[in-house]
Design a protein around this motif. Sequence first.
Motif, PDB file in Angstrom:
ATOM      1  N   GLU A 138      97.961 -18.485-101.741  1.00  0.00           N
ATOM      2  CA  GLU A 138      97.750 -18.338-103.177  1.00  0.00           C
ATOM      3  C   GLU A 138      96.736 -19.335-103.724  1.00  0.00           C
ATOM      4  O   GLU A 138      96.036 -19.050-104.700  1.00  0.00           O
ATOM      5  N   ASN A 193      97.994 -13.580-104.547  1.00  0.00           N
ATOM      6  CA  ASN A 193      97.078 -14.045-103.508  1.00  0.00           C
ATOM      7  C   ASN A 193      96.107 -12.939-103.118  1.00  0.00           C
ATOM      8  O   ASN A 193      96.378 -11.749-103.304  1.00  0.00           O
ATOM      9  N   ARG A 205     104.645 -12.240 -97.973  1.00  0.00           N
ATOM     10  CA  ARG A 205     104.474 -13.472 -98.725  1.00  0.00           C
ATOM     11  C   ARG A 205     105.596 -14.466 -98.437  1.00  0.00           C
ATOM     12  O   ARG A 205     105.370 -15.680 -98.454  1.00  0.00           O
ATOM     13  N   SER A 215      99.049  -8.630-106.948  1.00  0.00           N
ATOM     14  CA  SER A 215      99.436  -9.700-106.033  1.00  0.00           C
ATOM     15  C   SER A 215      98.719 -10.994-106.425  1.00  0.00           C
ATOM     16  O   SER A 215      97.527 -10.976-106.743  1.00  0.00           O
TER      17      SER A 215
END
Length: 407
Positions: free
Chosen positions: A235, A185, A361, A183
């Motif tokens: 992010e 973030n 997200r 991922s």
Amino acid sequence: MPADPSRPVLVVGAGPVGLAAALALRAKGLAATILEAEPESRVRPGSRAIYVHGTTLKTLDRIHPGLGIRLAERGIVWPTRRTLWRGREVFSRTYSSPPKGGLPHFTSLPQTIVEELLLEACRRAGVGVVWRAPIERVEVTAEGVTLGAAGGASWTADYVVAADGARSAVRAAIGVEMDGSRSPNSYVIVDVADDPAAPLPIERVFHYEHPAVGGRNVLLVPFAGGWRADLQCNEDDDPTAFSAPVGVREWISRTLGSTYGDRVTWVSTYQFLQVVARTFVDARRRVLLVGEAAHLFAPFGARGMNSGIADADAAAAAIAEALAAGDFAGAEAAIEAFGQDRHAAAEWNRAAAGEALSHLRARDPMRRVKRVGAAWLAPLWTAAGEWLDSAPYGPAGAPRTAKGSKY
């Protein structure tokens, strides 16, 4: 050399998956020895996996009668689920209490307690555990496997179940690679101790775009003795701003209450991996990968430990079938079937966790529009609120190959 059912199967790793594998082997009448790199006095930080599904409780109760009940007695069942959108409630449901004495549909407790109870069960079942045995050498032949540890000790078995985690030495030694993604973030995961002077309602609460933390998503889950708080960073965030003592105290106080900011017991930061081993068995069909040695998922839907225990149960069944086969071809077929079935299950779980991750997200404009629309419709249409509540955990159901399990 033919397989010898009296020779112990070696299990590498004394986490919950390795301990469950040893119990499943004993339930099949097979001897099992666990090799663990850490000392018996190891200290396991944090609550880690806190959610044990009902299907997992049933599996553990089957392979060691009474174990599922003991886990349920040590854990809690939160009766209420709530979801909020920017501080406004869009879903709430309270369930009736589970019947006394039976297995609930889940229990929530720290992984350390799960491991404690599994280890007690292993001792009662006659499972041997060798502590301080980090594996450094794996030699596989057509007849079996030899494992070598630091210091020169070695063990030989017909089969090895590798449950030695995300940095599996056994997986590396047999040359199996992992494929997948990470991922972009970060997520800050925090354990918070209960405050008896200011108790909170025992309910799981998910916040979309919590207004008190700059519109970031927050998940709050109670477990026996405390709370798990998960913060989804943007992010471009520096996760240390939320994981350092001052930062974590601030956002925990804003989400759980002012007294809880000083009750933080563990903080960790993750970029979630979504990876699966290319194969769950070695070329000679003597080593079986299970749990995080075989796959790593984002935690949405609690698929990690639960699917790992399903792997362990399936591995024990495959080894028992292989030992009873009487010929190499039949034995290899049993292990190969395990590898294919559990690999397919892992791919399904990765996709399900990935769907939840994409929902959270919300980078896709259409997904974003759907979330906002559901939030506005929720007061008028119950299904919209139910979708907002369930979507962060991925699709329901089970992989086609997961026999008798949710994973």
